[in-house]
Design a protein around this motif. Structure first.
Motif, PDB file in Angstrom:
ATOM      1  N   ASP A   1      14.865  67.796  42.576  1.00 21.24           N
ATOM      2  CA  ASP A   1      15.153  67.204  41.265  1.00 21.24           C
ATOM      3  C   ASP A   1      16.180  67.980  40.451  1.00 21.24           C
ATOM      4  OD1 ASP A   1      13.307  65.158  41.732  1.00 21.24           O
ATOM      5  OD2 ASP A   1      11.645  66.333  40.918  1.00 21.24           O
ATOM      6  N   VAL A   2      16.142  69.285  40.518  1.00 22.76           N
ATOM      7  CA  VAL A   2      17.029  70.152  39.746  1.00 22.76           C
ATOM      8  C   VAL A   2      17.036  71.533  40.400  1.00 22.76           C
ATOM      9  CG1 VAL A   2      15.176  70.834  38.171  1.00 22.76           C
ATOM     10  CG2 VAL A   2      17.540  71.042  37.416  1.00 22.76           C
TER      11      VAL A   2
ATOM     12  N   ILE B   1       7.615  67.678  38.902  1.00 25.15           N
ATOM     13  CA  ILE B   1       9.052  67.950  38.918  1.00 25.15           C
ATOM     14  C   ILE B   1       9.343  68.972  40.013  1.00 25.15           C
ATOM     15  CG2 ILE B   1      11.022  68.801  37.605  1.00 25.15           C
ATOM     16  CD1 ILE B   1       9.555  67.934  35.055  1.00 25.15           C
TER      17      ILE B   1
ATOM     18  N   THR C   1      20.747  68.322  44.244  1.00 22.10           N
ATOM     19  CA  THR C   1      19.807  68.030  43.158  1.00 22.10           C
ATOM     20  C   THR C   1      20.451  67.347  41.952  1.00 22.10           C
ATOM     21  OG1 THR C   1      20.056  70.202  42.097  1.00 22.10           O
ATOM     22  CG2 THR C   1      18.381  69.991  43.828  1.00 22.10           C
TER      23      THR C   1
ATOM     24  N   ALA D   1      21.654  68.432  39.194  1.00 25.17           N
ATOM     25  CA  ALA D   1      21.507  69.058  37.876  1.00 25.17           C
ATOM     26  C   ALA D   1      21.250  70.544  38.068  1.00 25.17           C
ATOM     27  CB  ALA D   1      20.374  68.420  37.085  1.00 25.17           C
TER      28      ALA D   1
ATOM     29  N   ARG E   1      13.435  70.382  31.774  1.00 26.95           N
ATOM     30  CA  ARG E   1      13.107  69.032  31.281  1.00 26.95           C
ATOM     31  C   ARG E   1      14.295  68.403  30.570  1.00 26.95           C
ATOM     32  NH1 ARG E   1       7.919  71.288  28.553  1.00 26.95           N
ATOM     33  NH2 ARG E   1       6.315  71.212  30.185  1.00 26.95           N
TER      34      ARG E   1
ATOM     35  N   LEU F   1      17.166  67.326  32.966  1.00 27.33           N
ATOM     36  CA  LEU F   1      16.809  66.140  33.746  1.00 27.33           C
ATOM     37  C   LEU F   1      17.114  64.853  32.983  1.00 27.33           C
ATOM     38  CD1 LEU F   1      13.479  67.259  35.466  1.00 27.33           C
ATOM     39  CD2 LEU F   1      15.630  66.655  36.601  1.00 27.33           C
ATOM     40  N   LYS F   2      17.041  64.918  31.670  1.00 30.92           N
ATOM     41  CA  LYS F   2      17.355  63.742  30.846  1.00 30.92           C
ATOM     42  C   LYS F   2      18.835  63.413  30.877  1.00 30.92           C
ATOM     43  CE  LYS F   2      13.597  64.718  27.587  1.00 30.92           C
ATOM     44  NZ  LYS F   2      13.261  65.097  26.185  1.00 30.92           N
TER      45      LYS F   2
ATOM     46  N   LYS G   1      20.683  63.587  33.692  1.00 30.07           N
ATOM     47  CA  LYS G   1      21.077  63.090  35.022  1.00 30.07           C
ATOM     48  C   LYS G   1      21.359  61.582  34.977  1.00 30.07           C
ATOM     49  CE  LYS G   1      19.214  64.408  38.872  1.00 30.07           C
ATOM     50  NZ  LYS G   1      18.273  64.772  39.950  1.00 30.07           N
TER      51      LYS G   1
END
Length: 317
Positions: free
Chosen positions: A196-197, A221, A246, A248, A311, A314-315, A317
């Protein structure tokens, strides 16, 4: 990917002292130069157990670096040790002109780097040393995550011909690597997989980044952690790969957000693979004396703050 060892805590400076003593005993070139801080940096073990290899330079960092340069021109390998704040700022002219420019074989150890310096105050905290040293031509800039990596870096530096700066933390830290870990110049180390990151961290922040990744896993996550022990030269390929895998990036360092790891990673991404990125580090402010936990919280580099930044990115992306 390497395997994380355990939460056993070891102080880098203890490992440094023991390793430098060993190097001074087995390598006739190695000499320890001290700026009157031997009991703090732990180079006092060389003075006690191999006195002929210990040179006391006193509270005169500029002169110490000039002496180190002179020794290097004779074929010796001086290890100059003092607090990172003094090495990176008080003696930088001598380092630039007499060591970096002629590419001399001098090893520079910046002890008490970052925020957590045992209540010594802002005069003794080094939040700019990575930025300063990585701007110097010919300079290698390294930041270990734990005691194991400290030893491996020193063994590398002993074999490497040229100027090397290693930044060390004061207090005991969790052990990240097992004894079979191998340090490679210019190579990042993936210490956790994720999709994810990616958190790209260096030095003391790698342990905190792993802690943050565990907390985020409880929320579903999936976070990769890429440890960057070699800040110069930098593993550009690993950064690009992390961005591709990922999408991010969050960088994490116990250093100013200006000019350090975050800046170095951003330079790569903006040219090669632009993705959402946020930096964790000390913002544009001076620090102060306080307990370790209070400093980590106030200057927003704790594992809790890493979680929040992940967090946030991720917003984007």
């Amino acid at each position: 990917m390497v395997t994380v060892k355990s939460a056993e805590k070891v102080a880098m400076r203890d490992v440094f002292g023991d390793t430098l003593l060993h190097l001074s005993q087995i390598d006739s070139r190695v000499y320890a130069l001290d700026g009157d801080l031997a009991t703090s940096t732990k180079v006092n073990v060389v003075a006690e157990k191999n006195a002929p290899k210990f040179l006391q330079m006193g509270i005169a960092e500029q002169n110490m670096m000039s002496v180190a340069a002179g020794l290097a021109t004779t074929g010796l390998q001086p290890w100059a040790t003092t607090f990172a704040a003094f090495l990176s700022k008080r003696a930088i002219d001598q380092i630039q002109v007499q060591i970096a420019q002629p590419n001399l074989d001098v090893k520079m150890i910046g002890a008490y780097s970052g925020l957590l310096t045992g209540l010594t105050g802002k005069t003794h905290q080094a939040l700019e040393d990575i930025a300063i040293f990585r701007s110097l031509a010919n300079m290698v800039v390294l930041a270990p995550a734990d005691g194991v990596e400290t030893k491996k870096m020193m063994e590398f530096a002993n074999e490497y011909h040229g100027p090397v700066y290693i930044r060390l933390a004061r207090d005991p830290l969790p052990t990240v690597f097992s004894e079979d870990y191998k340090f490679e110049l210019g190579k990042a180390v993936k210490v956790r997989d994720g999709k994810d990151v990616t958190i790209i961290s260096t030095g003391t922040q790698t342990g905190r980044s792993l802690e943050a990744a565990e907390k985020l896993a409880e929320e579903g996550i999936d976070v990769a952690v890429l440890h960057m022990p070699s800040i110069k030269p930098l593993d550009k390929e690993a950064i690009i790969q992390a961005a591709e895998e990922t999408g991010a990036i969050v960088t994490s360092e116990e250093h100013s957000i200006y000019g350090g790891l975050g800046s170095a990673v951003a330079e790569v991404l903006v040219e090669e693979k632009p993705v959402p990125m946020l930096r964790i580090g000390v913002k544009d402010r001076n620090a102060e004396s306080a307990s370790n936990e209070a400093l980590l919280q106030k200057y927003e580099i704790s594992s809790h703050h890493i979680v929040a930044r992940v967090r946030e990115v991720l917003k984007k992306k």
